[in-house]
Design a protein around this motif. Sequence first.
Motif, PDB file in Angstrom:
ATOM      1  N   LYS A 265      19.841  21.389  17.827  1.00 39.84           N
ATOM      2  CA  LYS A 265      18.937  22.536  17.668  1.00 39.84           C
ATOM      3  C   LYS A 265      19.676  23.767  17.157  1.00 39.84           C
TER       4      LYS A 265
ATOM      5  N   GLN B  34      16.478  20.583  14.893  1.00 46.19           N
ATOM      6  CA  GLN B  34      15.935  19.412  15.584  1.00 46.19           C
ATOM      7  C   GLN B  34      16.714  18.186  15.160  1.00 46.19           C
ATOM      8  N   LYS B  35      16.522  17.082  15.868  1.00 46.42           N
ATOM      9  CA  LYS B  35      17.133  15.824  15.460  1.00 46.42           C
ATOM     10  C   LYS B  35      16.402  15.330  14.220  1.00 46.42           C
ATOM     11  N   SER B  36      17.054  15.416  13.096  1.00 44.82           N
ATOM     12  CA  SER B  36      16.445  15.022  11.828  1.00 44.82           C
ATOM     13  C   SER B  36      17.528  14.522  10.884  1.00 44.82           C
TER      14      SER B  36
ATOM     15  N   VAL C 223      17.238  13.961   7.710  1.00 45.22           N
ATOM     16  CA  VAL C 223      17.159  14.715   6.454  1.00 45.22           C
ATOM     17  C   VAL C 223      17.859  16.073   6.600  1.00 45.22           C
ATOM     18  N   LEU C 224      17.593  16.764   7.707  1.00 43.71           N
ATOM     19  CA  LEU C 224      18.244  18.060   7.935  1.00 43.71           C
ATOM     20  C   LEU C 224      19.739  17.895   8.162  1.00 43.71           C
TER      21      LEU C 224
ATOM     22  N   LEU D  87      16.467   6.063   7.538  1.00 41.21           N
ATOM     23  CA  LEU D  87      15.075   6.449   7.742  1.00 41.21           C
ATOM     24  C   LEU D  87      14.138   5.251   7.544  1.00 41.21           C
TER      25      LEU D  87
ATOM     26  N   GLY E  78      11.465   6.885  12.415  1.00 35.07           N
ATOM     27  CA  GLY E  78      11.313   8.317  12.201  1.00 35.07           C
ATOM     28  C   GLY E  78      12.629   9.074  12.173  1.00 35.07           C
ATOM     29  N   GLU E  79      12.494  10.358  11.937  1.00 31.66           N
ATOM     30  CA  GLU E  79      13.648  11.254  11.773  1.00 31.66           C
ATOM     31  C   GLU E  79      14.600  11.232  12.968  1.00 31.66           C
ATOM     32  N   GLU E  80      14.041  11.339  14.179  1.00 32.65           N
ATOM     33  CA  GLU E  80      14.885  11.412  15.366  1.00 32.65           C
ATOM     34  C   GLU E  80      15.644  10.107  15.601  1.00 32.65           C
TER      35      GLU E  80
ATOM     36  N   PHE F 166      18.385   9.826  13.087  1.00 37.62           N
ATOM     37  CA  PHE F 166      19.477  10.724  13.485  1.00 37.62           C
ATOM     38  C   PHE F 166      20.363  10.021  14.514  1.00 37.62           C
TER      39      PHE F 166
END
Length: 104
Positions: free
Chosen positions: A20, A25-27, A29-30, A75, A80-82, A85
């Motif tokens: 965070k 967030q857990k992503s 992509v980020l 992915l 999903g993203e999380e 991650f």
Amino acid sequence: MQKKVDLVYKKLLEINKNPKIYIGQKSIVLLKAYMTGYIYREEGCNYKLLREEFNDYIKEYYKIPEDVDWARILLAYTSGEEMAFDMFYYHIEEFVKQSLDKCF
């Protein structure tokens, strides 16, 4: 060179402890976007480690023949993203262990 790899790995561990603070967030992509910028900012940092060597490791693990980015692969193989991650951190640990084994 090893110092630069250690720097990247240290930053990855910091992000995993508190995503965070770094990426919101857990992503996956980020995380990839943040690490791309971080490595670019650290001149001389071994971007090849994540962009090529880790990418090759992920492609081999999931048996992906075409040139696909590690974040997209993770992915695609998670829900999903999380989860992607979290799976990244599982794989980066294994990748680092294998890389260290090759050195000794």
